[in-house]
Design a protein around this motif. Structure first.
Motif, PDB file in Angstrom:
ATOM      1  N   UNK A 519       1.017  -1.256  -0.167  1.00 31.76           N
ATOM      2  CA  UNK A 519      -0.073   0.047  -0.098  1.00 31.76           C
ATOM      3  C   UNK A 519       0.820   1.255   0.183  1.00 31.76           C
ATOM      4  N   UNK A 520       2.221   1.252   0.582  1.00 32.01           N
ATOM      5  CA  UNK A 520       2.723   2.381   0.793  1.00 32.01           C
ATOM      6  C   UNK A 520       3.544   2.559  -0.649  1.00 32.01           C
ATOM      7  N   UNK A 521       3.659   1.618  -1.305  1.00 34.98           N
ATOM      8  CA  UNK A 521       4.392   1.779  -2.554  1.00 34.98           C
ATOM      9  C   UNK A 521       3.559   2.333  -3.530  1.00 34.98           C
ATOM     10  N   UNK A 523       0.846   4.138  -3.038  1.00 35.99           N
ATOM     11  CA  UNK A 523       0.524   5.412  -2.735  1.00 35.99           C
ATOM     12  C   UNK A 523       1.839   6.264  -3.023  1.00 35.99           C
ATOM     13  N   UNK A 524       3.071   5.863  -2.507  1.00 37.96           N
ATOM     14  CA  UNK A 524       3.976   6.710  -3.308  1.00 37.96           C
ATOM     15  C   UNK A 524       4.043   6.879  -4.833  1.00 37.96           C
ATOM     16  N   UNK A 525       3.793   5.770  -5.380  1.00 39.56           N
ATOM     17  CA  UNK A 525       3.893   6.150  -6.786  1.00 39.56           C
ATOM     18  C   UNK A 525       2.687   7.001  -7.348  1.00 39.56           C
ATOM     19  N   UNK A 526       1.780   7.082  -6.706  1.00 35.98           N
ATOM     20  CA  UNK A 526       0.713   7.920  -7.207  1.00 35.98           C
ATOM     21  C   UNK A 526       1.080   9.354  -6.808  1.00 35.98           C
ATOM     22  N   UNK A 527       2.118   9.703  -5.597  1.00 34.50           N
ATOM     23  CA  UNK A 527       2.335  11.085  -5.401  1.00 34.50           C
ATOM     24  C   UNK A 527       3.520  11.443  -5.737  1.00 34.50           C
ATOM     25  N   UNK A 528       4.323  10.656  -6.559  1.00 28.55           N
ATOM     26  CA  UNK A 528       5.750  11.048  -6.989  1.00 28.55           C
ATOM     27  C   UNK A 528       5.736  10.702  -8.449  1.00 28.55           C
ATOM     28  N   UNK A 529       6.015  11.808  -9.182  1.00 24.32           N
ATOM     29  CA  UNK A 529       6.083  11.537 -10.788  1.00 24.32           C
ATOM     30  C   UNK A 529       7.205  10.668 -11.228  1.00 24.32           C
ATOM     31  N   UNK A 530       8.445  10.954 -10.592  1.00 22.61           N
ATOM     32  CA  UNK A 530       9.508  10.595 -10.945  1.00 22.61           C
ATOM     33  C   UNK A 530       9.547   8.924 -10.967  1.00 22.61           C
ATOM     34  N   UNK A 537      11.864   2.699  -4.910  1.00 20.75           N
ATOM     35  CA  UNK A 537      11.073   2.421  -3.746  1.00 20.75           C
ATOM     36  C   UNK A 537      10.216   1.016  -3.833  1.00 20.75           C
ATOM     37  N   UNK A 538       9.710   0.770  -4.980  1.00 20.88           N
ATOM     38  CA  UNK A 538       9.074  -0.446  -5.453  1.00 20.88           C
ATOM     39  C   UNK A 538       9.979  -1.678  -5.234  1.00 20.88           C
ATOM     40  N   UNK A 539      11.196  -1.435  -5.830  1.00 22.08           N
ATOM     41  CA  UNK A 539      12.324  -2.616  -5.826  1.00 22.08           C
ATOM     42  C   UNK A 539      12.601  -2.980  -4.155  1.00 22.08           C
ATOM     43  N   UNK A 540      12.631  -1.947  -3.340  1.00 23.38           N
ATOM     44  CA  UNK A 540      13.074  -2.064  -1.940  1.00 23.38           C
ATOM     45  C   UNK A 540      11.923  -2.660  -1.322  1.00 23.38           C
ATOM     46  N   UNK A 541      10.644  -2.437  -1.559  1.00 17.77           N
ATOM     47  CA  UNK A 541       9.490  -2.886  -0.778  1.00 17.77           C
ATOM     48  C   UNK A 541       9.471  -4.503  -1.145  1.00 17.77           C
ATOM     49  N   UNK A 542       9.837  -4.852  -2.654  1.00 16.19           N
ATOM     50  CA  UNK A 542       9.366  -6.024  -2.845  1.00 16.19           C
ATOM     51  C   UNK A 542      10.850  -6.993  -2.491  1.00 16.19           C
ATOM     52  N   UNK A 543      11.908  -6.532  -2.372  1.00 19.83           N
ATOM     53  CA  UNK A 543      13.120  -6.982  -1.511  1.00 19.83           C
ATOM     54  C   UNK A 543      12.830  -7.452  -0.392  1.00 19.83           C
ATOM     55  N   UNK A 544      12.215  -6.514   0.582  1.00 20.37           N
ATOM     56  CA  UNK A 544      11.816  -6.914   1.678  1.00 20.37           C
ATOM     57  C   UNK A 544      10.855  -8.233   1.980  1.00 20.37           C
TER      58      UNK A 544
END
Length: 921
Positions: A519-521, A523-530, A537-544
């Protein structure tokens, strides 16, 4: 009608293991034995008479050989003997032998020993025969002037009792006692004299009180209590006297006796509703709670404060005393603290919420610094819930409360930590402005700790590993492998909490963490255009998530990951890799909407519960008559005040409720008064029996009163008519009912008390035994029907949250599984019937039970008046394709005691067939 109920003055413990003594042997011991032998024989005689034996042959023996003795023990036993021995012949005339007894007690009233005088005077209070008392009246009057206070105060009590029962023996008693009171100095004597005037002649009592009104505060507490009682009675009977005595009540609020202060505060509340009076009484109650050490007293006085709050005008006064009420939290008892916090939460307003939060924060800090106790964790949980309620009720204080509550997230008490998580979730949803504060607090705290140099200290501590010298039992040094040392230190190494949970095999936390990261990832993608930052961020979440999965399957943990948790993590990885718009919408929006709906439903349920607690306002129609207190109080019931509803009043007294109240429907959850009295009358014998009996069963909190009506349907006089009762279950007969004499076609009422020790079904059974006057046959016996005591009289609905329910469900060791066997065809109808039959409350929300799916599961909870908890889980179903098929399933009952679980199961088996359509009259 025969009057049976008489005061019981002496309780005698009867030995059950001893053999019944022989009457001839008793006679020999009483005649020729020494002092000790006579004492034992007299005790055995008393036991036999109390058990119902009639020993007429021993009366003259005791008068001749025991009565003249001067031994104090024999004197005391004789007082008990003369109290219980029959003093009249079968035709009701006084026995001739009692004249000799009367002469003996006249001598005792003139005895130089004050103990003998005083105990004899106490004995005379118990006599109900005016022929015995009349010759003793001059000696009783003379005792009022005795030098010792023990004799004088018992003389006052004797005169009071004789005046109340036989006024013709001493018609001038009020005048005599009034003159005695004016010259008396001993406080106990003054108390007894004033008590007599209070009940016998209030005018004289008021005159005495008015003459010494300024000295009341210097009186002893026993006299002050009687003065408070007099003021209460007088002011209620004549309201115009309030202004005369209310100042005296104010002064008694400062008495040195706690009992006097308590009674004075209660009287002040009933006499005046002025804010100053209510505040003074409430302050007195609070001081009593704080200073009194007995927890039972604290709870009783707290209940009085809670009752004060129920009055709307009093509630405004109590709101200013919230901070004083919070002083009660210094008590170590958890129940006292719980009631105090609930009361404070109901009284707190926007004026003092900040001060209350400060006090609660200090209490939270105290729980960290004391040794962990069983109640400490529960008290901490209470504080967390109270602070939670403060924030929801007054959002302005949330910013100061949240930092305190966040510290509980790492608390050793799991319940307190879970309550904090529930609160944080609700706060994030409701208060958008507090989201940065909640999310940033742990990071800020961590950075502050790093800046303070704690990391370096920890490194220094880790480097300074203590070197242990290992010595064997014989004193030589032992060698140790370096590999063993390394493994030991590694085992003792502390891990971060999340990693430790997963190493212990609790991978449900890992699945929850994966969902949160997904959910954080998103949400982060909806708020950050880069796009680059998004991928990182997404890869770090998937790594965890992948690391958690790898750990769960590696076998390093105590238990491997379950398939459910693994599937959840795989789903989160799939969501982050695909980023399907439909799934993204579910994770970002629908989950949040579901949370909002749940919180709204919870708030609505709390509001409805609060509304149910409030007293409904009385609706008065325009054409209803107005009752004026000033007009009705000065007139009898037959004048202006009482002629309007005489028919309705008498009808209600006869029927105890309306006819429609008796035939109440199934689903109407409100109990009607029609079921209260007539349905509790149990017929004990048949109409054709020589003795007809029926009992009204009145259930109090800890005892049962049986009011038994006995009717002699024969033309003979029934002597020694005795009600003999026995009990089955956790019931105990308090005292044996006294035998009575019934004239032909006469009737009487006998009351019997049964003590209840726990919540179990019980049975009372017995018979009526009697002798027929003039008959030579043995005693006659009429066997009574059994009286079944219902468990429902002791069970009341109660509520608890899901966590507490699960905890009790795991702790309770007794379970009773009851199969559903009913003719009802609707799931909801069966649930309503079960709730009304068992007095339990359904904890499952109404919205969760709504709809038709062919299956229903619900939790129910109730509590007995003895503090026992009863849990029930209902699992029922009904096939869709068979609309007329009955409901099937089972009910699991859990309780701490076996009797509670079995009794509740028996009750469900008896009542689950369906609602009764017939009405009892």
């Amino acid at each position: 009608m025969v009057t049976v109920e008489q005061p019981c003055y002496t309780l005698i413990n009867l030995p059950s293991d001893s053999d019944p003594p022989n009457e001839m042997q008793l006679k020999m011991d009483l005649e020729k034995g020494d002092i000790k032998t006579k004492i034992e024989a007299l005790k055995k005689t008393i036991h036999m008479i109390v058990s119902g034996e009639r020993l007429p042959g021993l009366l003259m023996t005791i008068i001749r050989f025991v009565l003249p003795l001067q031994d104090h023990m024999i004197k005391k036993l004789l007082l008990i003997f003369w109290e219980i021995v029959p003093k009249t012949t079968p035709d009701g005339k006084l026995m001739q032998e009692m004249i000799l007894v009367c002469d003996s007690y006249r001598k005792d009233l003139q005895h130089p020993n004050e103990f003998l005088r005083g105990s004899t005077l106490r004995f005379l209070c118990k006599l109900k025969e005016p022929e015995l008392l009349e010759p003793l009246m001059p000696a009783i009057r003379a005792c009022l002037e005795h030098r010792h206070s023990y004799v004088r105060r018992n003389a006052v009590l004797a005169i009071f009792t004789i005046y109340r029962n036989f006024e013709f023996l001493i018609p001038d008693a009020p005048e005599l006692i009034a003159s005695f009171l004016e010259g008396e100095q001993d406080m106990s004597c003054k108390r007894n004299a004033f008590l007599m005037l209070l009940h016998a002649d209030q005018e004289r009592a008021l005159a005495y009180l008015a003459s010494c009104l300024d000295q009341v505060t210097s009186f002893g507490d026993i006299l002050q209590l009687v003065i408070v009682e007099l003021i209460y009675k007088v002011c209620h009977a004549n309201p115009s006297e309030r202004s005369r005595f209310i100042r005296c009540i104010y002064n008694l609020l400062n008495s040195t006796s706690q009992a006097v202060r308590y009674e004075a505060a209660g009287t002040l509340v009933t006499l005046s509703s002025a804010p100053t009076a209510i505040k003074a009484a409430a302050s007195c109650y609070i001081e009593l709670i704080v200073k009194e050490s007995d927890n039972n007293v604290k709870l009783i006085v707290l209940d009085r404060l809670i009752a004060l709050k129920e009055h709307p005008t009093h509630e405004r006064v109590l709101q200013d005393l919230v901070m004083d009420i919070l002083r009660v939290l210094a008590s170590p008892d958890l129940e006292v603290r719980k009631k105090t916090l609930n009361l404070a939460m109901e009284l707190v307003s926007s004026r003092n919420i900040e001060e209350m939060v400060l006090v609660l924060k200090k209490e939270v800090a105290k729980t960290h610094n004391i040794v962990e106790h069983e109640d400490t964790g529960k008290y901490r949980q209470l504080l967390v819930r109270t602070l939670h309620s403060c924030c929801i009720k007054f959002p302005d204080v949330a910013a100061t409360v949240i930092p305190v509550l966040i510290e509980f997230l790492s608390d050793t008490n799991e319940l307190a930590a879970s309550d904090v998580l529930v609160f944080v979730r609700e706060a994030i949803q409701k208060f958008e402005g507090l989201r940065p504060l909640i999310i940033e607090i742990p990071l800020v705290d961590d950075e502050l700790r790093l800046a303070a140099g704690e990391k370096a200290d920890e490194d220094g501590i880790q480097q300074q590993v203590p070197i242990q010298k290992l010595v064997t039992s014989d004193g030589t040094y032992a060698t140790q492998s370096a590999f063993n040392t390394a493994s030991i230190s590694k085992k003792g190494e502390a891990r971060p909490p999340l990693r430790q949970y997963m190493m212990d095999g609790d991978f449900f936390i890992g699945a929850a963490l994966g969902t949160t990261l997904a959910k954080l990832a998103l949400r982060y993608m909806s708020l950050t255009p880069d796009g680059k930052k998004q991928n990182r961020f997404c890869s770090e979440a998937m790594l965890i998530m992948a690391s958690i999965l790898h750990l769960g399957k590696s076998g390093l943990a105590v238990k491997n990951m379950t398939n459910d948790d693994a599937d959840r993590l795989y789903l989160c990885l799939q969501v982050l890799s695909d980023k399907s718009p439909v799934i993204v919408k579910i994770f970002n929006e629908n989950c949040r909407c579901a949370l909002s709906i749940m919180l709204a439903a919870k708030a609505e349920e709390e509001a409805s519960t609060q509304k149910a607690k409030e007293k409904p306002g009385s609706v008065i129609h325009a054409d209803e008559p107005i009752s004026f207190l000033q007009l009705s109080s000065s007139r009898g019931a037959g004048d202006l005040g009482g002629t309007e509803n005489v028919f309705e009043l008498s009808l209600n007294q006869a029927v105890v409720g309306r006819r429609d109240g008796i035939c109440s429907g199934l689903g109407g959850g409100e109990s009607t008064p029609g079921l209260s009295k007539l349905n509790k009358v149990t017929q004990l014998t048949g109409f054709s029996d020589p003795v007809y009996a029926e009992a009204y069963v009145h259930v109090n909190q800890y005892d049962i009163v049986l009011d038994v009506l006995i009717v002699n349907q024969t033309g003979d006089t029934l002597q020694n008519c005795t009600l003999e009762l026995a009990t089955l279950g956790d019931l105990k007969l308090v005292e044996k009912p006294q035998p009575v004499v019934l004239a032909p076609h006469d009737f009487c009422n006998i009351k019997a008390n049964v003590k209840v020790a726990s919540t179990e079904n019980g049975i009372i059974f017995g018979n009526i035994v009697y002798d027929v006057s003039g008959a030579a046959s043995d005693r006659n016996v009429v066997v009574l029907n059994d009286i079944h005591i219902d468990i429902m009289d002791y069970i009341v609905p109660a509520s608890c949250n899901d966590t507490e329910f699960r905890q009790m469900w795991a702790e309770f060791e007794w379970e009773n599984k009851v199969s559903v066997n009913t003719n009802l065809t609707d799931l909801h109808e069966y649930l309503r019937h079960l709730i009304s039959s068992t007095n339990m409350k359904c904890l499952t929300p109404e919205k969760a039970l709504s709809g038709q799916c062919g299956f229903m599961a619900a939790n129910m909870y109730a509590r007995s008046i003895f503090g026992e908890n009863a849990l029930a889980n209902l699992s029922i179903e009904k096939p869709f394709n068979k609309p007329d098929a009955p409901v099937t399933g089972h009910i699991r009952i859990r309780a701490k005691s076996q009797g509670m679980a079995l009794s509740l199961g028996d009750k469900i088996n008896m009542t689950q067939k369906g609602p009764h359509k017939t009405c009892g009259a």
